[in-house]
Motif scaffolding. Structure first.
Motif, PDB file in Angstrom:
ATOM      1  N   PHE A 154      -8.538   5.903  -1.511  1.00 49.39           N
ATOM      2  CA  PHE A 154      -8.641   4.550  -2.051  1.00 49.39           C
ATOM      3  C   PHE A 154      -9.219   4.535  -3.467  1.00 49.39           C
ATOM      4  N   ALA A 192      -8.407  -4.588   3.502  1.00 50.86           N
ATOM      5  CA  ALA A 192      -8.181  -4.989   2.113  1.00 50.86           C
ATOM      6  C   ALA A 192      -8.462  -6.484   1.982  1.00 50.86           C
ATOM      7  N   PRO A 196      -3.577  -3.511  -5.253  1.00 52.14           N
ATOM      8  CA  PRO A 196      -4.860  -2.996  -4.744  1.00 52.14           C
ATOM      9  C   PRO A 196      -5.879  -2.658  -5.839  1.00 52.14           C
ATOM     10  N   LYS A 197      -5.411  -2.257  -7.000  1.00 48.32           N
ATOM     11  CA  LYS A 197      -6.322  -1.851  -8.065  1.00 48.32           C
ATOM     12  C   LYS A 197      -7.269  -2.992  -8.446  1.00 48.32           C
ATOM     13  N   GLN A 226      -9.279  -4.568  -6.497  1.00 47.13           N
ATOM     14  CA  GLN A 226      -9.568  -5.468  -5.382  1.00 47.13           C
ATOM     15  C   GLN A 226     -10.538  -4.817  -4.396  1.00 47.13           C
ATOM     16  N   THR A 227     -11.359  -5.659  -3.762  1.00 41.81           N
ATOM     17  CA  THR A 227     -12.332  -5.156  -2.792  1.00 41.81           C
ATOM     18  C   THR A 227     -11.635  -4.630  -1.546  1.00 41.81           C
ATOM     19  N   LEU A 228     -12.054  -3.468  -1.086  1.00 46.02           N
ATOM     20  CA  LEU A 228     -11.540  -2.872   0.148  1.00 46.02           C
ATOM     21  C   LEU A 228     -12.715  -2.373   0.969  1.00 46.02           C
ATOM     22  N   TYR A 278       0.817  -1.215   0.000  1.00 47.21           N
ATOM     23  CA  TYR A 278       0.000   0.000   0.000  1.00 47.21           C
ATOM     24  C   TYR A 278       0.851   1.266   0.000  1.00 47.21           C
ATOM     25  N   SER A 281      -9.031   0.999  -5.737  1.00 49.45           N
ATOM     26  CA  SER A 281      -9.715  -0.008  -4.927  1.00 49.45           C
ATOM     27  C   SER A 281     -11.200  -0.049  -5.253  1.00 49.45           C
TER      28      SER A 281
END
Length: 419
Positions: free
Chosen positions: A150, A118, A126-127, A129-131, A15, A155
């Motif tokens: 985010f 995350a 992270p791009k 992906q569920t956060l 991150y 995210s």
């Protein structure tokens, strides 16, 4: 907004890089012995390594604690009181009950608490992906800054207003899911064979089970220990999973076919009600991803681990499709293979008949039964060190295939999500 990250392990570094690439000013710290290595890795991204967590805490607008759950209180107690006036504080632990309690205990009253989770491991950027974003003590403008942060790194943000709700969902989507796969790994280790060398574990469902098990054991034990032991809702659900498995196993060895079958069909009708939106895993893709060279010699499997999961969902009154809001790849795959099994009556009947009457797999089911009991007891006692030791022993058994399994699992997930 200057961002400081306390703890530059796998997720902290991931991150830190994402924030820096998005144009934010980022600094961080870790143990002194890691400083040179971190500087070599992170300085090309413009990330500054600071001398201590105290320095990070007192100088940044957003402070993120990315440390192991069982060490969080020690770290926050030391540097939390020094947090910059009006700053935002967040944590990266997967269980929010203890995290929030620690923040409330040690952070100044003017500090705003907006935490997140995350829903992926360090192997994924992270791009996309569920956060999960959870406001606890915050003004609207601070929350918007976190939301924008985010959004900037790509995210897929899911907003949950209450950390209690978050921990309930995580108990089902992660803690119980992981215990099921961990128990499979323990059972195979105890039986002394690798599942890809056994004809009972060569089908499409088994390919998913094997690869997901290897994926879980390729990561660090403390992550899963915290999920299972520190989450107050997880112990209840793990206990129910253990009870379901034990009750089904007793019916199997007594060959009480009618009771066994009726119980599973009742669970099927609840969990896989026609109102649920199915996942529909691809049979072709599941069969393609096999570690075995002899997939043409497949034998039937009882799939006791999956039967137990669906029975546990039924007895808990849990609709797992509702929990896809906080899905992880292992949970989606576990739900997907359960759906695949239970919505195919011919396959479900084969599983039931195998469980009841096929003595060639009974020994494997006994090992699984024992493994579930072991994991349930460790979690029930809150034995963090015992959990890590148990996990690491199985990890060592599979060590020579973990990286291959992890890579194949990631590709399997990618392919199945595209279907």
């Amino acid at each position: 907004m200057n961002i400081g990250i306390i703890g530059l392990g796998d997720m902290g570094r991931l991150y830190a890089k994402a924030f820096a690439k998005a144009g934010y000013t980022v600094c961080g710290c870790d143990l002194p012995e890691n400083r040179e290595k971190l500087e070599n890795e992170l300085s090309p991204f413009g990330i500054t390594i600071m001398d201590s967590a105290r320095d990070v805490s007192r100088t940044n607008d957003l402070v993120i604690y990315s440390v192991e759950a069982d060490k969080l209180e020690q770290v926050v107690a030391e540097c939390g009181p020094l947090t910059k006036y009006g700053a935002i504080v967040a944590g990266q632990t997967s269980v929010k009950h203890p995290e929030i309690a620690i923040f409330e205990k040690y952070l100044p009253a003017d500090v705003q608490i907006i935490t997140f989770h995350a829903m992926h491991g360090p192997g994924f950027e992270p791009k996309g992906q569920t956060l999960i974003l959870i406001p606890h003590r915050a003004k609207a403008d601070a929350y918007q800054r976190m939301y924008d942060l985010f959004t900037a790194i790509g995210s897929d943000i899911v907003e949950i207003a209450d950390y209690h709700e978050h921990d309930k969902i995580v108990a089902d989507t992660q803690a119980v899911t992981h215990v099921g796969f961990e128990s499979m790994g323990t059972a195979w280790k105890a039986a002394g064979f690798f599942p890809w060398e056994n004809a009972s574990y060569l089908g499409g469902i088994d390919n998913v089970k094997i690869l997901t098990t290897l994926r879980i054991f390729s990561y660090k034990a403390h992550v899963y220990a915290g999920l299972a032991i520190l989450n107050p809702y997880a112990r209840q659900q793990v206990k129910r999973y253990s009870e379901s498995e034990s009750e089904l196993f007793k019916l199997m060895i007594k060959e009480e076919a009618q009771t066994f079958r009726e119980r599973l069909y009742k669970a099927r009708d609840f969990v896989f009600h026609e109102s649920r939106k199915p996942i529909m895993l691809s049979d072709t893709v599941m069969k393609e991803f096999s570690l075995s060279q002899h997939a043409d010699h497949q034998k039937p499997n009882s799939h006791l681990s999956i039967l137990s999961m669906v029975d546990a969902w039924y007895h808990l009154g849990v609709n797992p499709y509702d929990n896809l809001i906080c899905q992880t790849p292992p949970f989606r795959l576990r739900l997907g293979i359960a759906e695949y099994l239970f919505k195919n009556e011919e396959l479900l009947e084969e599983s039931i008949e195998t469980a009841l009457y096929d003595k060639t797999i009974r020994g494997d089911d006994l090992e699984f039964h024992s493994a579930v009991r072991e994991w349930s007891a460790i979690i029930g006692y809150g034995d963090m060190e015992g959990y890590k030791k148990h996990f690491n022993e199985v990890q060592s058994f599979f060590s020579h295939r973990l990286e291959e399994g992890k890579a194949q699992s990631a590709e399997l997930i990618r392919r199945l999500m595209m279907e």
